[in-house]
Design a protein around this motif. Structure first.
Motif, short mmCIF file in Angstrom:
data_model
loop_
_atom_site.label_atom_id
_atom_site.label_comp_id
_atom_site.label_asym_id
_atom_site.label_seq_id
_atom_site.Cartn_x
_atom_site.Cartn_y
_atom_site.Cartn_z
N THR A 201 34.22 50.12 45.99
CA THR A 201 35.33 49.59 46.77
C THR A 201 35.41 48.07 46.67
O THR A 201 36.50 47.49 46.54
N LEU A 202 34.25 47.41 46.70
CA LEU A 202 34.22 45.96 46.55
C LEU A 202 34.77 45.54 45.19
O LEU A 202 35.54 44.58 45.09
N ARG A 204 36.94 47.12 43.31
CA ARG A 204 38.40 47.28 43.31
C ARG A 204 39.09 46.17 44.10
O ARG A 204 40.16 45.70 43.71
N SER A 205 38.48 45.75 45.20
CA SER A 205 39.09 44.69 46.01
C SER A 205 39.15 43.37 45.24
O SER A 205 39.98 42.51 45.54
N GLU A 207 39.69 43.35 41.97
CA GLU A 207 40.51 43.69 40.81
C GLU A 207 39.68 44.00 39.57
O GLU A 207 39.97 43.55 38.47
#
Length: 293
Positions: A201-202, A204-205, A207
C-alpha cells in the motif's frame, strides 16, 4: 507510467497552409470517432514511448507471459541487454542509466529490502537497536522487526522515494518473509501478512507498482495485493505451483534459476506462464533467457 505518442503518430505533418477549423456541429459528431482512434492508435499504429514516470508501471494482462527480463545487482548496468524489464539496485544504479533505459522503452523495477538491512546501507543508522534482529543468510545483512511499522515506515518511504526520483516505476520487495526464518523476533504468519500488505500500500501511495520477491508460502494470500512476483529457483526447489495465483490472475512472474540449463527448466516454467532465465548467483549482466512461447 504515462504513455505519450511520438509526433509521427499524431497524424500528418503540418503544412504551410493552416487547416480550416471545423464547425461546432462537426466537432460534436467527430468526438466519438476521435475517442476511439485515441484508444486504438497506441495498440495498432505505432510504438508507445514512455515519459518520465508519474504513475505505477502498468503490466498489461495480455503480456503477462511474454516479458523478457534482466536482473542485475552487480557490475556496471548493461543498458543494451535485449530485455523489456530491468530489476536493479536503486542505490547503485545512476539516474543516467535509468534515463538511458527509459529512452529504450524499458520498464524499471528497483529492488528494496523491506524486511532487512545491511551494515553498508546508507540509511542503516536509522534503524534503532530495538528493531535489529539476527543475521540473514547473506553477508552483513540482518532481519528487522516488521511488527514495528511506526519505525520502519518512514525509512521504507524514503527508499521508495529514491526509486521514484531515479525513474523507477515499480518496486520488488525483498526479504519479505522474515517470519519463516530465525529473525530474532517472535514473528508469526499474520505479522508478515500485515506488514507486506502495508508495504504494498505504501508503494502504491508513492506511485510504484509493488512486486513480491519469493515468500512462496504467502503467495495465495498476497497475490491480490501485488502486481507481479519475482522468484528464485522454484524449479530446483519443486515449488513453482505456489506461484500460480499470479499467473491465473494474468500477473507476471519473473523467475530465475542458478543451476541447470534453459533446455531443461524452460519447458516447465514457460508452461506455467513465467518469464524465466538462467543467471549466475552474483546477478551480474550475464543472462540466458528462456525463449518466448
Amino acid at each position: 507510467m504515462r504513455i505519450r505518442l511520438p509526433a509521427r503518430c499524431g497524424g500528418p505533418a503540418r503544412s504551410g497552409t493552416p487547416a480550416r477549423a471545423p464547425s461546432r456541429r462537426t466537432a460534436r459528431r467527430a468526438l466519438p470517432a476521435v475517442v476511439a482512434l485515441t484508444l486504438l492508435v497506441p495498440m495498432y499504429a505505432c510504438r508507445a514511448v514512455p515519459t518520465p514516470p508519474s504513475a505505477p508501471t502498468p503490466w498489461p494482462a495480455g503480456y503477462a507471459h511474454r516479458w523478457q527480463w534482466q536482473w542485475q545487482l552487480t557490475g556496471p548496468v548493461d543498458t543494451t541487454v535485449e530485455a523489456d524489464v530491468f530489476l536493479l539496485d536503486p542505490v547503485r544504479t545512476t539516474s543516467a542509466e535509468t534515463a538511458e533505459l527509459r529512452r529504450r522503452d524499458r520498464r524499471l523495477v528497483c529492488q528494496v529490502h523491506v524486511g532487512s538491512y545491511a551494515d553498508t546501507d546508507p540509511d542503516a543508522t536509522r534503524f534503532p537497536a530495538a528493531v535489529r534482529g539476527v543475521a540473514t543468510d547473506r553477508p552483513r545483512r540482518h532481519w528487522l522487526d516488521v511488527r514495528r511499522w511506526d519505525v520502519l515506515r518512514p525509512v521504507l518511504a524514503d527508499r521508495f522515494r529514491l526509486c521514484r526520483g531515479k525513474g523507477f516505476g515499480a518496486v520488488a520487495l525483498a526479504d519479505a518473509d522474515g517470519y519463516a526464518h530465525r529473525s530474532g523476533f517472535p514473528l508469526h504468519f499474520d505479522d508478515q501478512l500485515r506488514f507486506n500488505r502495508r508495504v504494498a500500500t505504501l508503494a502504491r501511495s508513492l506511485e510504484l507498482s509493488p512486486g513480491l520477491v519469493d515468500d512462496l508460502d504467502q503467495v495465495a494470500a498476497l497475490a491480490p495485493d501485488f502486481d507481479f512476483a519475482v522468484n528464485e529457483e522454484c524449479v530446483r526447489l519443486h515449488r513453482c505451483a505456489k506461484l500460480l495465483p499470479f499467473t491465473e490472475a494474468h500477473k507476471p512472474v519473473f523467475h530465475v534459476e542458478y543451476t541447470g540449463t534453459t533446455a531443461t527448466f524452460c519447458v516447465t516454467t514457460v508452461g506455467y506462464g513465467f518469464a524465466s532465465m538462467r543467471k549466475q548467483r552474483d546477478l551480474g549482466p550475464w543472462r540466458d533467457p528462456c525463449p518466448l512461447p
